[in-house]
Design a protein around this motif. Structure first.
Motif, PDB file in Angstrom:
ATOM      1  N   VAL A 278       0.852  -1.189   0.000  1.00 10.29           N
ATOM      2  CA  VAL A 278       0.000   0.000   0.000  1.00 10.29           C
ATOM      3  C   VAL A 278       0.889   1.239   0.000  1.00 10.29           C
ATOM      4  CG1 VAL A 278      -1.837   1.244   1.191  1.00 10.29           C
ATOM      5  CG2 VAL A 278      -1.774  -1.251   1.267  1.00 10.29           C
ATOM      6  N   ALA A 279       0.609   2.157  -0.916  1.00  9.48           N
ATOM      7  CA  ALA A 279       1.423   3.368  -1.053  1.00  9.48           C
ATOM      8  C   ALA A 279       0.625   4.605  -0.673  1.00  9.48           C
ATOM      9  CB  ALA A 279       1.932   3.497  -2.486  1.00  9.48           C
ATOM     10  N   ASN A 280       1.321   5.550  -0.071  1.00  6.16           N
ATOM     11  CA  ASN A 280       0.764   6.871   0.214  1.00  6.16           C
ATOM     12  C   ASN A 280       1.410   7.849  -0.762  1.00  6.16           C
ATOM     13  OD1 ASN A 280      -0.121   9.305   1.182  1.00  6.16           O
ATOM     14  ND2 ASN A 280       1.056   9.223   3.089  1.00  6.16           N
ATOM     15  N   LEU A 281       0.652   8.293  -1.755  1.00  4.16           N
ATOM     16  CA  LEU A 281       1.185   9.170  -2.794  1.00  4.16           C
ATOM     17  C   LEU A 281       0.849  10.636  -2.538  1.00  4.16           C
ATOM     18  CD1 LEU A 281       0.267   6.944  -5.885  1.00  4.16           C
ATOM     19  CD2 LEU A 281       2.358   6.931  -4.523  1.00  4.16           C
ATOM     20  N   THR A 282       0.522  10.961  -1.286  1.00  8.34           N
ATOM     21  CA  THR A 282       0.175  12.341  -0.937  1.00  8.34           C
ATOM     22  C   THR A 282       1.296  12.981  -0.118  1.00  8.34           C
ATOM     23  OG1 THR A 282      -0.896  11.796   1.171  1.00  8.34           O
ATOM     24  CG2 THR A 282      -2.226  11.602  -0.832  1.00  8.34           C
ATOM     25  N   LYS A 283       1.121  14.259   0.200  1.00  9.11           N
ATOM     26  CA  LYS A 283       2.123  14.997   0.967  1.00  9.11           C
ATOM     27  C   LYS A 283       1.920  14.866   2.477  1.00  9.11           C
ATOM     28  CE  LYS A 283       2.782  18.504  -2.641  1.00  9.11           C
ATOM     29  NZ  LYS A 283       2.724  19.956  -2.966  1.00  9.11           N
ATOM     30  N   LYS A 284       0.859  14.170   2.894  1.00  7.60           N
ATOM     31  CA  LYS A 284       0.562  14.037   4.318  1.00  7.60           C
ATOM     32  C   LYS A 284       0.601  12.570   4.749  1.00  7.60           C
ATOM     33  CE  LYS A 284      -2.491  18.091   4.448  1.00  7.60           C
ATOM     34  NZ  LYS A 284      -3.857  18.580   4.790  1.00  7.60           N
ATOM     35  N   THR A 285       0.899  12.341   6.016  1.00  3.09           N
ATOM     36  CA  THR A 285       0.855  10.990   6.579  1.00  3.09           C
ATOM     37  C   THR A 285      -0.594  10.516   6.645  1.00  3.09           C
ATOM     38  OG1 THR A 285       2.840  11.348   7.910  1.00  3.09           O
ATOM     39  CG2 THR A 285       1.353   9.591   8.618  1.00  3.09           C
ATOM     40  N   ILE A 286      -0.822   9.262   6.277  1.00  2.00           N
ATOM     41  CA  ILE A 286      -2.171   8.697   6.356  1.00  2.00           C
ATOM     42  C   ILE A 286      -2.159   7.517   7.323  1.00  2.00           C
ATOM     43  CG2 ILE A 286      -2.799   9.416   4.023  1.00  2.00           C
ATOM     44  CD1 ILE A 286      -2.359   6.540   3.104  1.00  2.00           C
ATOM     45  N   ILE A 287      -3.332   7.167   7.837  1.00  2.00           N
ATOM     46  CA  ILE A 287      -3.462   6.051   8.774  1.00  2.00           C
ATOM     47  C   ILE A 287      -4.420   5.020   8.190  1.00  2.00           C
ATOM     48  CG2 ILE A 287      -4.163   5.339  11.088  1.00  2.00           C
ATOM     49  CD1 ILE A 287      -3.496   8.130  12.073  1.00  2.00           C
ATOM     50  N   ILE A 288      -3.973   3.770   8.158  1.00  2.00           N
ATOM     51  CA  ILE A 288      -4.822   2.662   7.734  1.00  2.00           C
ATOM     52  C   ILE A 288      -5.416   2.027   8.991  1.00  2.00           C
ATOM     53  CG2 ILE A 288      -4.928   0.474   6.490  1.00  2.00           C
ATOM     54  CD1 ILE A 288      -4.251   2.869   4.733  1.00  2.00           C
ATOM     55  N   HIS A 289      -6.733   1.839   9.003  1.00  2.00           N
ATOM     56  CA  HIS A 289      -7.415   1.295  10.169  1.00  2.00           C
ATOM     57  C   HIS A 289      -7.856  -0.148   9.918  1.00  2.00           C
ATOM     58  CE1 HIS A 289      -7.665   5.247  12.148  1.00  2.00           C
ATOM     59  NE2 HIS A 289      -7.889   5.737  10.934  1.00  2.00           N
ATOM     60  N   PRO A 290      -7.913  -0.979  10.953  1.00  3.14           N
ATOM     61  CA  PRO A 290      -8.405  -2.357  10.786  1.00  3.14           C
ATOM     62  C   PRO A 290      -9.817  -2.364  10.202  1.00  3.14           C
ATOM     63  CG  PRO A 290      -7.381  -2.077  12.941  1.00  3.14           C
ATOM     64  CD  PRO A 290      -7.485  -0.702  12.342  1.00  3.14           C
ATOM     65  N   GLY A 291     -10.035  -3.224   9.221  1.00  3.66           N
ATOM     66  CA  GLY A 291     -11.341  -3.309   8.577  1.00  3.66           C
ATOM     67  C   GLY A 291     -11.527  -2.342   7.429  1.00  3.66           C
ATOM     68  N   GLN A 292     -10.526  -1.499   7.166  1.00  2.00           N
ATOM     69  CA  GLN A 292     -10.638  -0.535   6.070  1.00  2.00           C
ATOM     70  C   GLN A 292     -10.525  -1.247   4.727  1.00  2.00           C
ATOM     71  OE1 GLN A 292      -8.118   2.887   6.472  1.00  2.00           O
ATOM     72  NE2 GLN A 292      -8.231   3.439   4.313  1.00  2.00           N
ATOM     73  N   ALA A 293     -11.441  -0.950   3.812  1.00  3.02           N
ATOM     74  CA  ALA A 293     -11.421  -1.558   2.478  1.00  3.02           C
ATOM     75  C   ALA A 293     -10.286  -0.951   1.660  1.00  3.02           C
ATOM     76  CB  ALA A 293     -12.757  -1.340   1.783  1.00  3.02           C
ATOM     77  N   LEU A 294      -9.407  -1.813   1.146  1.00  6.07           N
ATOM     78  CA  LEU A 294      -8.233  -1.332   0.419  1.00  6.07           C
ATOM     79  C   LEU A 294      -8.253  -1.696  -1.061  1.00  6.07           C
ATOM     80  CD1 LEU A 294      -5.444  -2.214   3.015  1.00  6.07           C
ATOM     81  CD2 LEU A 294      -6.514   0.012   2.616  1.00  6.07           C
ATOM     82  N   ALA A 295      -8.718  -2.904  -1.389  1.00  8.97           N
ATOM     83  CA  ALA A 295      -8.643  -3.362  -2.781  1.00  8.97           C
ATOM     84  C   ALA A 295      -9.739  -4.377  -3.065  1.00  8.97           C
ATOM     85  CB  ALA A 295      -7.271  -3.981  -3.062  1.00  8.97           C
ATOM     86  N   SER A 296     -10.020  -4.567  -4.343  1.00  9.62           N
ATOM     87  CA  SER A 296     -10.937  -5.623  -4.769  1.00  9.62           C
ATOM     88  C   SER A 296     -10.114  -6.816  -5.237  1.00  9.62           C
ATOM     89  CB  SER A 296     -11.849  -5.133  -5.893  1.00  9.62           C
ATOM     90  OG  SER A 296     -11.084  -4.778  -7.036  1.00  9.62           O
ATOM     91  N   MET A 297     -10.704  -8.003  -5.170  1.00  8.51           N
ATOM     92  CA  MET A 297     -10.014  -9.235  -5.561  1.00  8.51           C
ATOM     93  C   MET A 297     -10.978 -10.073  -6.398  1.00  8.51           C
ATOM     94  SD  MET A 297      -8.168 -12.071  -3.078  1.00  8.51           S
ATOM     95  CE  MET A 297      -9.684 -12.919  -2.598  1.00  8.51           C
ATOM     96  N   THR A 298     -10.646 -10.271  -7.675  1.00 17.07           N
ATOM     97  CA  THR A 298     -11.529 -10.968  -8.606  1.00 17.07           C
ATOM     98  C   THR A 298     -10.778 -12.107  -9.276  1.00 17.07           C
ATOM     99  OG1 THR A 298     -12.573  -8.828  -9.062  1.00 17.07           O
ATOM    100  CG2 THR A 298     -13.141 -10.651 -10.515  1.00 17.07           C
ATOM    101  N   ARG A 299     -11.427 -13.270  -9.387  1.00 11.73           N
ATOM    102  CA  ARG A 299     -10.763 -14.451  -9.933  1.00 11.73           C
ATOM    103  C   ARG A 299     -10.443 -14.280 -11.408  1.00 11.73           C
ATOM    104  NH1 ARG A 299     -11.691 -19.897 -11.874  1.00 11.73           N
ATOM    105  NH2 ARG A 299     -13.831 -19.354 -12.419  1.00 11.73           N
ATOM    106  N   LEU A 300      -9.231 -14.686 -11.807  1.00 15.27           N
ATOM    107  CA  LEU A 300      -8.838 -14.667 -13.209  1.00 15.27           C
ATOM    108  C   LEU A 300      -9.576 -15.757 -13.972  1.00 15.27           C
ATOM    109  CD1 LEU A 300      -4.947 -14.339 -12.902  1.00 15.27           C
ATOM    110  CD2 LEU A 300      -6.519 -12.562 -13.642  1.00 15.27           C
ATOM    111  N   ASN A 301      -9.917 -15.475 -15.237  1.00 20.48           N
ATOM    112  CA  ASN A 301     -10.508 -16.538 -16.043  1.00 20.48           C
ATOM    113  C   ASN A 301      -9.395 -17.448 -16.564  1.00 20.48           C
ATOM    114  OD1 ASN A 301      -9.395 -15.396 -18.411  1.00 20.48           O
ATOM    115  ND2 ASN A 301     -11.184 -14.085 -18.680  1.00 20.48           N
ATOM    116  N   GLU A 302      -9.776 -18.535 -17.198  1.00 18.62           N
ATOM    117  CA  GLU A 302      -8.807 -19.556 -17.610  1.00 18.62           C
ATOM    118  C   GLU A 302      -7.794 -19.019 -18.613  1.00 18.62           C
ATOM    119  OE1 GLU A 302      -8.761 -24.124 -19.456  1.00 18.62           O
ATOM    120  OE2 GLU A 302     -10.652 -23.108 -19.010  1.00 18.62           O
TER     121      GLU A 302
END
Length: 229
Positions: free
Chosen positions: A183-207
């Motif tokens: 996970v990258a912070n591309l801003t000029k300020k410090t950010i905080i990641i909290h437990p349970g925070q949605a970060l990404a989607s995950m989808t199965r690859l097709n064949e």
């Protein structure tokens, strides 16, 4: 853009546009041995593969595409995209659209496991962590629901960031008990990641996508072995 059901994979021309950094960093680079064979027995060399958003009929879908330097069209939508996203081609009315699945009984205790695998999962942060400005860290994550699999070997899934901040490195992952994403912070300020925070989607690859990625990895390993020799 050309929609071609006869093409196995979705391709784009390498000079089509300039990609932002968070997309470029997820690129996979095959060895020079990896090729796409055409119907006329000629070959196209794949420069890299990327997970990109593609907009058709005012709908945007994220899909793995293969970048080709000498492509005769800016973009070719292949059969892998058509099947995965249920794209309909109506030649009689000269239109294309995405067909939505209609479920008569959406709430049922007996879900089809194959259909369940096709669903999209959300990766949630398992820990609280501070990320300084312009830094990247590895964070442990877990899916928002149990990943159902009927196969002995875990399937491969696309990981796609939900937001630009925090930005998750796009790529491919196999669901397991302990999973980490960058996970990258591309801003000029410090950010905080909290437990349970949605970060990404995950989808199965097709064949088709999975087979191509395995071929890329195989050619990379062969190239590394030959260089050592």
């Amino acid at each position: 853009m050309l929609i071609n059901s006869g093409a196995s994979l979705t391709l784009i021309k390498s000079n089509l546009f300039h990609l932002p950094y968070y997309i470029r960093q997820s690129a996979r680079y095959p060895s020079s041995k990896f090729q796409i064979h055409l119907a006329d027995k000629s070959c196209l060399y794949v420069q890299k593969s990327l997970l990109l958003p593609i907009t058709i009929a005012n709908r945007t879908k994220k899909h793995i595409v293969y970048v080709v330097p000498k492509l005769w069209r800016p973009c070719i939508i292949g059969n892998d995209f058509i099947q995965r996203h249920n794209l309909q081609i109506d030649g009689g009315h000269q239109r294309i659209y995405f067909k939505e699945l209609v479920v008569k009984n959406p709430i049922t205790p007996n879900l089809d496991p194959i259909r369940e695998k096709e669903e999209e999962y959300v990766l949630l942060a398992s820990e609280r962590i501070k990320i300084p400005s312009y830094h990247a860290v590895n964070i442990q994550v877990q899916p928002d629901k149990e990943v159902v699999s009927t196969e002995e070997e875990p399937s491969e899934y696309e990981v796609t960031t939900i937001k630009l901040t925090p930005c998750v490195a796009n790529g491919v992952i196999k669901p397991q008990k302990s999973m980490n994403v960058q996970v990258a912070n591309l801003t000029k300020k410090t950010i905080i990641i909290h437990p349970g925070q949605a970060l990404a989607s995950m989808t199965r690859l097709n064949e088709a996508q999975s087979n191509v990625l395995h071929q890329i990895e195989k050619t990379q390993q062969e190239g590394t072995s030959s260089n050592r020799e």
